[in-house]
Scaffold this motif. Sequence first.
Motif, PDB file in Angstrom:
ATOM      1  N   THR A   1      -0.461  -3.394  -8.438  1.00 24.02           N
ATOM      2  CA  THR A   1       0.819  -3.420  -7.739  1.00 24.02           C
ATOM      3  C   THR A   1       1.372  -4.831  -7.763  1.00 24.02           C
TER       4      THR A   1
ATOM      5  N   THR B   1       2.059  -1.320   0.467  1.00 22.82           N
ATOM      6  CA  THR B   1       1.981   0.062   0.917  1.00 22.82           C
ATOM      7  C   THR B   1       0.554   0.417   1.321  1.00 22.82           C
TER       8      THR B   1
ATOM      9  N   ARG C   1      -2.981   2.167   1.441  1.00 24.46           N
ATOM     10  CA  ARG C   1      -3.899   2.706   0.446  1.00 24.46           C
ATOM     11  C   ARG C   1      -5.319   2.561   0.971  1.00 24.46           C
ATOM     12  N   ALA C   2      -6.182   3.457   0.519  1.00 24.02           N
ATOM     13  CA  ALA C   2      -7.567   3.440   0.983  1.00 24.02           C
ATOM     14  C   ALA C   2      -8.390   2.375   0.274  1.00 24.02           C
ATOM     15  N   ARG C   3      -8.075   2.123  -1.001  1.00 23.56           N
ATOM     16  CA  ARG C   3      -8.844   1.155  -1.779  1.00 23.56           C
ATOM     17  C   ARG C   3      -7.898   0.366  -2.684  1.00 23.56           C
ATOM     18  N   THR C   4      -8.353  -0.801  -3.103  1.00 17.71           N
ATOM     19  CA  THR C   4      -7.552  -1.666  -3.954  1.00 17.71           C
ATOM     20  C   THR C   4      -8.348  -2.087  -5.179  1.00 17.71           C
TER      21      THR C   4
ATOM     22  N   ASP D   1     -13.451  -2.866  -7.048  1.00 18.30           N
ATOM     23  CA  ASP D   1     -12.889  -1.745  -6.294  1.00 18.30           C
ATOM     24  C   ASP D   1     -13.157  -2.026  -4.822  1.00 18.30           C
TER      25      ASP D   1
ATOM     26  N   VAL E   1      -6.452  -2.507   1.964  1.00 18.75           N
ATOM     27  CA  VAL E   1      -5.279  -3.068   1.296  1.00 18.75           C
ATOM     28  C   VAL E   1      -5.529  -4.562   1.091  1.00 18.75           C
TER      29      VAL E   1
ATOM     30  N   THR F   1      -3.966   2.131   6.816  1.00 15.95           N
ATOM     31  CA  THR F   1      -3.104   3.317   6.824  1.00 15.95           C
ATOM     32  C   THR F   1      -1.640   2.982   7.087  1.00 15.95           C
TER      33      THR F   1
END
Length: 395
Positions: free
Chosen positions: A112, A119, A121-124, A138, A142, A164
């Motif tokens: 991103t 935004t 997200r659960a994982r980055t 992984d 965020v 969240t």
Amino acid sequence: MTTRRTMLMLAGAALVTAGCRESTPAVAATGVPDRLLADSERGLLRLGPFGEQVLGPAAAGFDGAHVFLARDRGLEQIRPDTGLTVRRTPLRDGWLPRVVSTDGRACALSRTGASDRPTARARTPLLVVRDDAEREYDLPGVIEPDAFTADGTGLFVLDWLPATAPDHYRVRLLDLGGGTIQPLFTRDKRPLPVGAEEEMRGDGRQAVLSADRTMLFTLYTHQPGHRHTRDLLSGRPGNAHAFVHVLHLIDRWAYCLDLPHPFGEGPVAGHALAADGRHLFVADATSGKLVYASPETLSVERVVDVPVTAGATAALALTPEQVLLGAGGAVAVLDRGSGTVTGIRTVPAPVRGLVLSRDGSRLLVGGPDRVTWLAGGTVLGWAPVPGLTALRHVV
């Protein structure tokens, strides 16, 4: 010791700031005389006598010395002065360059782009390319890359909370060898205890390196309810509206240099930051204030008055003898020693960044869709740059 370079800078500063003549845009458009990096609606740009080069998805180092870009399924490192490719690493589609190490050997990429508010997200996923090696991470939550440690073994990151619905963040350290995220140290090099990590809610306006390249200064504004680590440790209340967040890239500690009222009360764009070996300067054009701070003691030394320019974007540039503050359609010239305003230079368009030419003889001013250059308060030339949003570095 006075070197030839110092003499050139002093002579150039005199040319830039001499006299009080009003600028005039009545000159024909031509090529930019210096090689520059600029942000634009089209991505990062290289500008110069050759015209312009759109680098697209790219990231530049904090001083503009190194640039990485993604193109043709590869990550390329280029020399910003010549545009020539230094090295190339194969790259899968979707990765975007985000952060460059100070030595130019490493680049952190994400899926991103940069955003004031990422935004949920659960994982980055993050990718770090160093020399010819690469490793993918992984990470839970965020996570946004911020800066590399000086030795390249760690990556400072912004850990946004809650994952969240991200609305605030803390600065942490990703151990690139172990793949784990850890708290930072305090300024006295002690590990941060549980519950003492700062959680920030403001906007990062600008980041610059210290003169010795060991620290990264980032200006943050609008921090309602923010509490520094030192407040959390002592139990004191905290409610800073603006401060300079200091990351030590070698010792891995963080510190916040509070800025006095009314810094942080006005628009984010009205603030600007600049630093060299003698001073750290922070301007607030909306309130008409300029802070002198020490990069050694990390303390505010004094505050001086500057012209009030409400609703404008601010920019700073430094010479050995002057502080140049751009805001709106003018550049204020301050005597560095006294802090007194000694002149006002009118420019043809609202300021979007200030840089000095390498020899100090020209002041280059970014503006909407253009770059203008001046000497002694007189416009020498200008070049159209469609979509220009910020003039960053001379390279």
